[in-house]
Design a protein around this motif. Structure first.
Motif, short mmCIF file in Angstrom:
data_model
loop_
_atom_site.label_atom_id
_atom_site.label_comp_id
_atom_site.label_asym_id
_atom_site.label_seq_id
_atom_site.Cartn_x
_atom_site.Cartn_y
_atom_site.Cartn_z
N UNK A 164 -5.30 101.04 -15.26
CA UNK A 164 -4.00 101.66 -14.74
C UNK A 164 -4.66 102.45 -13.95
N UNK A 165 -5.27 104.04 -14.64
CA UNK A 165 -5.30 104.87 -13.73
C UNK A 165 -6.80 104.78 -12.99
N UNK A 166 -7.54 104.25 -13.76
CA UNK A 166 -9.23 104.17 -12.97
C UNK A 166 -9.47 103.24 -12.20
N UNK A 167 -8.45 102.40 -11.94
CA UNK A 167 -8.91 100.94 -11.01
C UNK A 167 -7.67 100.74 -10.21
N UNK A 168 -5.98 100.93 -10.50
CA UNK A 168 -5.09 99.99 -10.36
C UNK A 168 -4.52 101.71 -9.36
N UNK A 169 -4.79 102.61 -9.88
CA UNK A 169 -3.68 104.21 -9.22
C UNK A 169 -2.95 104.43 -9.78
N UNK A 170 -2.73 104.19 -10.90
CA UNK A 170 -1.45 104.38 -11.81
C UNK A 170 -1.21 105.77 -12.12
N UNK A 171 -0.26 106.37 -12.37
CA UNK A 171 -0.22 107.58 -12.83
C UNK A 171 -0.83 107.79 -13.76
N UNK A 172 -0.11 106.87 -14.92
CA UNK A 172 -0.72 106.63 -16.62
C UNK A 172 -0.88 105.37 -16.53
N UNK A 173 -1.24 105.04 -18.06
CA UNK A 173 -1.37 103.68 -18.63
C UNK A 173 0.38 103.40 -19.00
N UNK A 174 1.08 104.05 -18.92
CA UNK A 174 2.69 103.56 -18.68
C UNK A 174 3.08 102.48 -18.55
N UNK A 175 2.03 102.33 -17.05
CA UNK A 175 3.06 101.77 -15.77
C UNK A 175 1.85 100.29 -16.21
N UNK A 176 1.69 100.16 -16.64
CA UNK A 176 0.16 99.17 -16.69
C UNK A 176 1.08 98.06 -17.06
N UNK A 177 0.88 96.59 -17.00
CA UNK A 177 2.04 95.28 -17.24
C UNK A 177 1.32 94.41 -18.16
N UNK A 178 1.79 93.29 -18.39
CA UNK A 178 1.11 92.71 -19.05
C UNK A 178 -0.27 91.65 -18.08
N UNK A 179 0.98 91.85 -16.79
CA UNK A 179 0.09 90.95 -16.25
C UNK A 179 -0.89 91.16 -15.47
#
Length: 269
Positions: free
Chosen positions: A46-61
């Motif tokens: 999430x934070x390393x590749x997808x540009x999310x602010x935190x791991x909490x934003x990562x989805x199952x998809x």
């Protein structure tokens, strides 16, 4: 079970387990070729590749997508994938999520916290489990955990709880080296450290951290390359070449046979 027995035997023989995160097929392909023991498809995507602010934003998809990519890149390597935040709140939900990641190509799943009932439910459904205690990125405070006697005893108890529930492996993140060494001797499961010193049964690092994607670094990390600066430098050179008309040249493209070109020019007359 044969794959899981490999890690138990490595612990028994004192052979260190090398594992690292990967998020796509090229990363996984490189790690398999290098002889990595196991690949973690971490929610750190999430934070390393997808540009999310935190791991909490990562989805199952997200995790299904990246697990499948890693499996395509490393068809013969043991892969364990993170259950993302809010996908294992109950045993039934954890099983559903775990089976989805298994279908995508994971051999096992990892989740944070000492939830023995979740471990037992997943194992009962045929999904092996790696535990994760200490710093828990989905919910915890980023600091070393276990520096007080109360915290140290809590982590020892959590490790034993997860071990008794049947985890085959346990990640210890940002735990004092001495405590990680004690825990490693007290449980049957192989321990994997990140910022937990050399006394664990193996190590895991985040691939972008190892490659030096960014200027930011961590005490627990060792940078083996500076890919971030190389990417910036290569891009700058490309931009300059395009702007100056240096790239492309005829060597970078196809050219017409002279006789065909002559006919074309004649018709274009």
């Amino acid at each position: 079970m044969r794959l899981l027995a490999k890690f138990a035997e490595m612990k028994k023989q004192g052979e260190k387990i090398a594992t690292m995160t990967a998020y796509d097929a090229p990363q996984a392909r490189a790690q398999q070729a290098a002889g990595i023991d196991a690949i973690l498809v971490g929610d750190s995507v999430g934070v390393n590749i997808l540009g999310y602010a935190s791991e909490r934003e990562v989805t199952l998809a997200d995790m299904i997508h990246h697990t499948a990519a890693v499996r395509r890149g490393a068809p013969d390597t043991f892969i364990y994938s993170d259950l993302p935040f809010a996908t294992y709140d109950t045993p039934d939900q954890a099983v559903k999520s775990g089976l989805a990641l298994q279908k995508a190509g994971a051999n096992a799943v990892k989740f944070e916290g000492a939830h023995a009932e979740i471990v037992r439910a997943l194992i009962g459904a045929g999904v092996p489990v790696c535990g994760h205690i200490g710093y828990e990125p989905q919910t915890g405070e980023r600091r070393v955990h276990g520096k007080t006697i109360a915290e140290a005893e809590r982590l020892r108890a959590e490790a034993k709880t997860l071990d008794e529930a049947g985890v085959y492996m346990l990640v210890l993140e940002l735990v004092p080296a001495e405590l990680a060494g004690i825990i490693s001797k007290e449980i049957k499961a192989a321990t994997i450290g990140i910022g937990a010193g050399p006394g664990t049964d193996g190590q895991v690092l985040v691939f972008p951290d190892v490659l030096g994607y960014t200027e930011r670094n961590f005490r627990h990390n060792k940078r083996y390359a500076e890919v971030g600066s190389a990417m910036e430098s290569a891009t700058a050179s490309y931009v300059a070449d395009v702007k100056q008309g240096i790239f492309p040249t005829t060597s970078n493209c196809a050219v017409m046979p002279p006789e065909v070109l002559a006919q074309l020019c004649k018709k274009a007359g």
